[in-house]
Design a protein around this motif. Sequence first.
Motif, PDB file in Angstrom:
ATOM      1  N   GLY B 684       0.781  -1.233   0.000  1.00 44.66           N
ATOM      2  CA  GLY B 684       0.000   0.000   0.000  1.00 44.66           C
ATOM      3  C   GLY B 684       0.816   1.288   0.000  1.00 44.66           C
ATOM      4  N   HIS B 685       2.127   1.167   0.056  1.00 45.47           N
ATOM      5  CA  HIS B 685       2.946   2.384   0.076  1.00 45.47           C
ATOM      6  C   HIS B 685       3.083   2.962  -1.329  1.00 45.47           C
ATOM      7  N   LEU B 686       3.179   4.289  -1.397  1.00 45.37           N
ATOM      8  CA  LEU B 686       3.465   4.941  -2.674  1.00 45.37           C
ATOM      9  C   LEU B 686       4.976   4.934  -2.872  1.00 45.37           C
ATOM     10  N   ILE B 687       5.418   4.538  -4.038  1.00 48.81           N
ATOM     11  CA  ILE B 687       6.852   4.555  -4.336  1.00 48.81           C
ATOM     12  C   ILE B 687       7.085   5.560  -5.464  1.00 48.81           C
ATOM     13  N   LEU B 688       7.940   6.541  -5.198  1.00 42.01           N
ATOM     14  CA  LEU B 688       8.271   7.526  -6.223  1.00 42.01           C
ATOM     15  C   LEU B 688       9.710   7.280  -6.673  1.00 42.01           C
ATOM     16  N   GLU B 689       9.914   7.229  -7.971  1.00 41.98           N
ATOM     17  CA  GLU B 689      11.276   7.026  -8.455  1.00 41.98           C
ATOM     18  C   GLU B 689      11.602   8.016  -9.565  1.00 41.98           C
ATOM     19  N   LYS B 690      12.853   8.430  -9.570  1.00 37.88           N
ATOM     20  CA  LYS B 690      13.294   9.340 -10.605  1.00 37.88           C
ATOM     21  C   LYS B 690      13.337   8.549 -11.907  1.00 37.88           C
ATOM     22  N   GLU B 691      12.766   9.135 -12.965  1.00 38.85           N
ATOM     23  CA  GLU B 691      12.501   8.320 -14.143  1.00 38.85           C
ATOM     24  C   GLU B 691      13.723   7.829 -14.907  1.00 38.85           C
ATOM     25  N   ASN B 692      14.544   8.717 -15.367  1.00 41.55           N
ATOM     26  CA  ASN B 692      15.623   8.281 -16.256  1.00 41.55           C
ATOM     27  C   ASN B 692      16.578   7.303 -15.585  1.00 41.55           C
ATOM     28  N   GLU B 693      16.807   7.540 -14.266  1.00 37.20           N
ATOM     29  CA  GLU B 693      17.671   6.639 -13.511  1.00 37.20           C
ATOM     30  C   GLU B 693      17.121   5.220 -13.607  1.00 37.20           C
TER      31      GLU B 693
END
Lengths: 538, 697
Positions: B684-693
């Motif tokens: 249920g956690h939101l995971i945000l990731e930097k895209e190009n990486e």
Amino acid sequence: MKSANLIANNVFWDQLISVCEEQANALLKVAFGALVREAGDLSAGVFNKEGKMLAQAVTGTPGHVNTMAESVRKILERNPSKELREGDVLITNDPWIGAGHIFDFVVVSPIFLKKKLIGYMASTCHIVDVGGLGWSAEGTSIYEEGILIPVSFLRRKNNIQENLIRIIMVNSRVPHEARGDILSLMSCNDAGIQRLQNLMREKKITSLQPISDFIFSQSLKSMKKKIGELKNGTYENHLSLDGFDQPIRLSARMKISNSLISVDLGKSSKSVLRGINCPLNYSIAYASFGVKAAIAPGVPNNAATLSTIHVKAPSGLIVSAERPHPVTARHVVGQALPDLVLGCLYQVIPESVPAESAGALWTISLSHEGKTSFHSLNVALGGTGARANSDGLSTTAFPSGVGTVPIEIVESGAPVIYYKKEFRENSGGMGRFRGGLGQIIEIGCTKDLPMKMSAAAFEKITVGPLGRNGGKPGEKGCVAISNGKKITNKGTYTIPKGSTVILKTPGGGGYGKPDLRDKKLTELDRENQLVTINRTNK
Amino acid sequence: MHKLGVDIGGTFTDVVLTDTRTLHSEKVLTTPGAPELGAIKGIETVLQKTGVSLEDIAVITHGTTLAANSIIQRKGAKTAFITTKGFRDVLEMRYEKRFDQYDLNIKLPEPLVPRQFRFTINERCQASGKITVEPSELEVNKVARTLLAEKIEAVAIGFIHSYVNPKNEQFVAKVLRSCLPSNVTICTSFEICPEAREYERFSTTVANSFVRPLMISYLNNLSKSLRKNGFTGSLLLMSSDSGITTVNQAKRTPIRLVESGPAGGIILASQIARTLKENKVVSIDIGGTTAKICYLEKGRAIRSRNFEIARSQVGKKGSGLPLRIPSVDLLEIGAGGGSIAYVDDIGRIRVGPESAGSSPGPACYSLGGNKPTITDSNLLIGRISKEFFSAEDIVLDKILSEKAIKDHIQSPLRFKSSQWAATGIIEVAEDFMANSVRAHGIELGKNISEFTMIASGGGGGLHAVGIAKKLGIKKIVIPKMAGVGSALGFLYSSVNYQIAQSVLQELMTINWTFLKRTTKKIMNKAMKILKELSIPETTVNLSIEVELRFKGQGHQLIIPVKDEFQDLNSLAKIQKIFFQKYKKKYGFLMPGVPVELVTLLVSCKRKEAKMTSDKAEYSPQSSSQKEISSPIFDYESQGWKQFTSIDRKSLMVGYEGIGPKIIREKQTTTIVPLGWKVTIHKAGHLILEKENENEKR
């Protein structure tokens, strides 16, 4: 300025200050001197290409920070920037370039970005011993006070100059610690440089010029505004110190006009042949600290801020001593200057100026040389002056930014024993607000040995810190040996086997008339035995 | 088996119930006069709703701000301090240093014991442990009479060098015990904190005495009420170091509970880190007044023994009272939603530490506040929407925010719009938080850009990416159910107890029998505590560590002792590891300088903490996924930009989206700018990731 730039500059400025903080913290961790690590006797800063200070660690003590503001420029005069290569580090402990005595080493590292020199990192800290007489005001020239390193390479193109370090080590009573502290200064600069380089790469900035311009113009504008709010005029103040064995007069003539402040110390006493002289750079550092704390405490310290306060004195005075005059305990004079200039400002902004404080740190230097040699260094602090709206602080350093070393740490490091370290009752100057209390310290030796003690920094034992606005003076200091001998000058004394030394530090001056003091505060003072006698009329 | 987590905070009391599968939470108002009442009410409510009875609860884990508040508000026992003759004022002399160089008007923290109740006894122990003056019973009796006459409720005893030899403290405590009524608390500094540096040790001991009577009576009342209501399981308390402790142990050293709330939050972060298999995590909890930063490695929070409570100036080191207790290494800074922005003397935007709090609150609360806060800035530029604001009875008013920002920031600095000024406030605040995260990381020797950030609290999702970008962090977790984070964290707690003992001897010439004896003594003490907790030794790791430094330095490195000091060889081994670690950290060694053993540490930690609620799978509460376009003023685009706004409740596990998005929920709002992608983890956690990486991987 465009809104986006305004924000970017604001943020970058904060980041520069944060870089300096990190640099100072790094130093705190690896330093050896108890005064550095426990009490915080150090500073760090970042400078632009011209050697002008952009930002500093807020933890730095004024004697280091404000002298360092000029050091980098002076070092570059002797070692031009065009000769500097990546991986170079410069060092000196020249009192007239650095922080006023040979104990303080300034280490300056150039910052390169894309092979171009863009600025400097510098840091300063006190090193426990560099030979000569050690901690003593008895030298009659700088030559007796220890080894002096002219501006030199500590590292050249990434090669540490071990020969130079060996020269310092062989001259020091604590060689390993001296080496450790010098290398620490160097590595804390390295850490700062790396951080700044990364920051600039991220921001895609290649020069510190735009941020310099922003910082300097903002700072200058706000300092001028602050000074502009003060009433123009010329204000004088004098102050008397014990001196080595005869009184010294410190004198200031402050002129406020055109949003600038100039302070002329020219009528102060002549320099003496004892180590309590103060080089002008150290005098400037503390005099400008006093002015700035009173009128613009919120404006960060940098070259532009400091440029609005012009402190001068012809050479050859106790506040502007020249080589080869001895300067070991230069803080005796230097740390009296904030009270001196605050006395001028009191005539302009009485509500913002505290009464006089105990002033100079009392350096307690106890040693025994011989088979079981030891050396113990600590400071004894008095009370600060009362403020217009509150009591002074008891046993707290002012104007210096350092603190004290815990007794359990001092006693673990050398065979000394504290029999007493307690408030000195009745020592705070009475007033509507009371001066902070001094303290009584009694120290002996746990081994059956005599100890040598330097009285170089025991100041204000003839006159106590003065009150303001009708407040009474704080109690003057007093130092005696338990065998009955009183300390009357700043020489070196012997504490015989089995005897102790008893130090009573000065209390701060009071502010406002004593009979205006809130009855509740008087009652509290009595209950807590801070004031045990009726001193309202004293 | 059911477990309850109960967290009593300043305003709310949170209760979380779990069986092995589900979680239920309840929030009730704290009842300050008798906090146990609020706790019982919360427990009853959650039990009623779920139909579970108190008899079915096996464990209640409890944390409270009671001890901390009692110190902050100086509302504790009437306390006396008894110390070595000649040292009456250590508590008030502090470090003898100003915590601000330029402020001539600083106020120092009031000591918990005023001078009139600080007494001295003629006694002395030297640094070596040699006792040179023994206390006389007669003198102690005399002091006892004064304590009786003054109706003293708590006594702290702290003698110089007692950390090496506690004999004199113990003697004085014994004599006083026989003279004073049994309800008077007596604590010795050796027992509370056997470490060198008199001010910190005394301060900790005095604080323990100061809160102890209150905490004893509270814990008794709570146990009683629980039993009366049918509770037969075990009641455990949360300590500041995120370990659990027994009621009895808590009554002896209640000072160790001061930071139990934040510690609970950190356990939750550790739990999430383990669930997501993130080895390097920095947790940042952005609340209303402050932000709390903590580093975690391998699912475990970094701990320290330097803690300061009741600072007179938020975020100013040295303005509070030092406590040397084991605690999670939490850095608290003065920046939260309510932090006030202003223009300083030199035309810079500053944010905090002053906060508008909940009353009057940010300008947009319409409760009389007229100063711009971070919340006002977020509202003005579209990052917060009033429909999703958590406090029920407050309607946010954007016009008031705009006016406050205009008056205090935009006009003085001549920003071309109030949105630009608001963006400036947010940039400065995020920069301040990022700098603090970085500075703290550097102090701990961490390479920050390798870390994953867990951002919680009302402001977590709003500022996470802004902060992460400045730190080079590429992955962010916004946990679910962050609103009752501490109480939830309690459920995952396990034993974690540390005893520290000062040694201060050169490593290679150490008094070997002393070292062996002392180690044994504190190991036994630790075993005793485990026994009280009824934890089988086989499930716990008892580990020994030493703090070493080059003699003369102030900072030490922690080195594990793997062989329990089997023979003299182990010293050389330890020294070797120290050299390696030092060289790696600082780049050079100190030949010729002896290594000093500063402190001996014994810790008990649970071998492996198995998490029950991991099995609980997240399922969305509303199936209709509505996407609305929502304009946000964006610093990078230098103007308004359309973000897609989504209700978090509608997101399914496995959801993937790319910025610009804004994910709204009751407790927080998460900003996902261009260049970042967002997914929902199965927990249920939101995971945000930097895209190009991410693409490179």
